[in-house]
Design a protein around this motif. Structure first.
Motif, PDB file in Angstrom:
ATOM      1  N   LYS A 155      -3.049   0.413  -3.886  1.00 28.72           N
ATOM      2  CA  LYS A 155      -2.372  -0.886  -3.641  1.00 28.72           C
ATOM      3  C   LYS A 155      -1.705  -1.269  -4.797  1.00 28.72           C
ATOM      4  CE  LYS A 155      -6.227  -3.204  -2.466  1.00 28.72           C
ATOM      5  NZ  LYS A 155      -7.235  -4.039  -1.847  1.00 28.72           N
ATOM      6  N   VAL A 203       1.039  -1.196   0.065  1.00 29.38           N
ATOM      7  CA  VAL A 203       0.015  -0.012  -0.101  1.00 29.38           C
ATOM      8  C   VAL A 203       0.983   1.283   0.108  1.00 29.38           C
ATOM      9  CG1 VAL A 203      -1.904   1.153   1.111  1.00 29.38           C
ATOM     10  CG2 VAL A 203      -1.622  -1.335   1.363  1.00 29.38           C
ATOM     11  N   THR A 205      -5.566  -8.540   5.521  1.00 23.41           N
ATOM     12  CA  THR A 205      -5.744  -7.834   6.617  1.00 23.41           C
ATOM     13  C   THR A 205      -6.741  -6.666   6.679  1.00 23.41           C
ATOM     14  OG1 THR A 205      -3.424  -7.915   6.332  1.00 23.41           O
ATOM     15  CG2 THR A 205      -4.335  -6.089   8.048  1.00 23.41           C
ATOM     16  N   SER A 223      -7.954  -5.151   9.297  1.00 28.06           N
ATOM     17  CA  SER A 223      -7.778  -3.991  10.094  1.00 28.06           C
ATOM     18  C   SER A 223      -6.970  -2.839   9.430  1.00 28.06           C
ATOM     19  CB  SER A 223      -6.526  -4.325  11.228  1.00 28.06           C
ATOM     20  OG  SER A 223      -5.440  -4.808  10.917  1.00 28.06           O
ATOM     21  N   ASP A 224      -6.656  -2.881   8.278  1.00 27.92           N
ATOM     22  CA  ASP A 224      -6.235  -1.884   7.271  1.00 27.92           C
ATOM     23  C   ASP A 224      -7.015  -1.429   6.286  1.00 27.92           C
ATOM     24  OD1 ASP A 224      -4.906  -0.415   5.240  1.00 27.92           O
ATOM     25  OD2 ASP A 224      -3.152  -1.165   5.645  1.00 27.92           O
ATOM     26  N   ASP A 225      -7.677  -0.356   6.377  1.00 23.16           N
ATOM     27  CA  ASP A 225      -8.625   0.326   5.438  1.00 23.16           C
ATOM     28  C   ASP A 225      -8.622  -0.343   4.184  1.00 23.16           C
ATOM     29  OD1 ASP A 225      -9.938   1.533   7.587  1.00 23.16           O
ATOM     30  OD2 ASP A 225      -9.146   3.581   6.906  1.00 23.16           O
ATOM     31  N   SER A 226      -7.253  -0.243   3.345  1.00 25.09           N
ATOM     32  CA  SER A 226      -7.033  -0.900   2.250  1.00 25.09           C
ATOM     33  C   SER A 226      -7.278  -2.242   1.934  1.00 25.09           C
ATOM     34  CB  SER A 226      -5.653  -0.404   1.632  1.00 25.09           C
ATOM     35  OG  SER A 226      -4.629  -1.040   2.484  1.00 25.09           O
ATOM     36  N   GLN A 227      -7.226  -3.135   2.961  1.00 20.97           N
ATOM     37  CA  GLN A 227      -7.454  -4.401   2.859  1.00 20.97           C
ATOM     38  C   GLN A 227      -6.486  -5.334   2.007  1.00 20.97           C
ATOM     39  OE1 GLN A 227     -11.347  -6.109   2.976  1.00 20.97           O
ATOM     40  NE2 GLN A 227     -12.029  -5.082   4.782  1.00 20.97           N
TER      41      GLN A 227
END
Length: 268
Positions: A84, A78, A222, A224-228
């Motif tokens: 991404k 990211v 992931t 927990s990260d806005d970008s997943q």
């Protein structure tokens, strides 16, 4: 651990939409039955068979005296902008139970190569790109090493979660959802696709059917990260590898620079 990109309810809804598109109509009774199944699955996301598959896989892996796993993987990086970027790489892992490990990872686009060595006495992380290495004394087993490097250095060994599941070292209660997605064939091998969820992480496993309960593919998201960002890898196993003990001992190449591991910052 790992992760699933969609809930099973959404996946089933998507599949149902495809059927409708091709067949033009679905009987009302079938649609109602499908809705009931989705509601039941939403209410009971911890499917016993999916949890048992983790125990069976991990128990089988712990019976192997030696093995080699190679993989081609893809992962999202990211940017500061939030965009991404997909990068790819290769990894190799050789293990000889109870106390020897060698791992090498190469990331293609970044020209980033590093290796791990453990000979039962010392653990070394070597960065081939810049020719730096750090060594720490770590007498004991692979389990001891996994706990020491993670707790003291924040370093996680390759695939260590797959071997800890079902032991006292695993956090079994962390899994909040466990689903059977369906049957699949990877590399000519029949397997079952499972999806799991825990706080901050969704993960998927494709586990080989039969006596050799091996993970053949893994996808980690992931959440927990806005970008997943995602990590995905297809795993190739050799259960009778040619193992030379010299492989597990690190010998510094010419011009290599020793450095020290930094201690983990204490959380407030």
């Amino acid at each position: 651990m790992m992760k699933n990109h969609q809930s099973s309810a959404l996946w089933l809804a998507w599949a149902l939409a495809l059927v409708m598109a091709f067949c033009f109509a679905v009987p009302a009774a079938m649609a109602a039955d499908q809705q009931d199944q989705e509601s039941a699955q939403t209410e009971n996301t911890l499917e016993p068979e999916a949890l048992e598959a983790l125990y069976t896989m991990s128990s089988y892996l712990r019976t192997l005296p030696a093995f080699e796993v190679t993989s081609n993987f893809y992962l999202d990086e990211v940017l500061v902008s939030g965009q991404k970027i997909l990068v790819s790489g290769q990894s190799a892992l050789k293990v000889k139970v109870p106390n020897k490990l060698y791992s090498k990872v190469s990331v293609d686009e970044k020209e980033r190569n590093f290796a791990m060595y453990f000979d039962g006495q010392n653990f070394t992380l070597y960065g081939e790109t810049h020719n730096f290495y750090a060594t720490v004394s770590a007498p004991g087993t692979l389990k001891d090493l996994a706990e020491k490097t993670f707790v003291e250095k924040g370093i996680e060994l390759p695939l260590q979660d797959l071997f800890l599941w079902g032991t006292q070292a695993s956090d079994q209660d962390a899994v909040t959802s466990a689903l059977i997605i369906g049957n699949a064939v990877l590399g000519g091998k029949a397997c079952t696709h499972y999806a799991y969820r825990q706080e901050g992480v969704d993960w998927q496993l494709w586990i080989q059917k039969g006596e050799r309960s091996l993970p053949l593919q893994v996808v980690i998201t992931t959440t927990s990260d806005d970008s997943q960002p995602q990590y995905a890898a297809r795993l190739n196993w050799d259960l009778e590898p040619d193992v030379d003990d010299a492989l597990f001992t690190f010998t510094p190449p010419k011009g290599a620079h020793p450095i020290n591991f930094l201690p983990l910052a204490k959380k407030n």
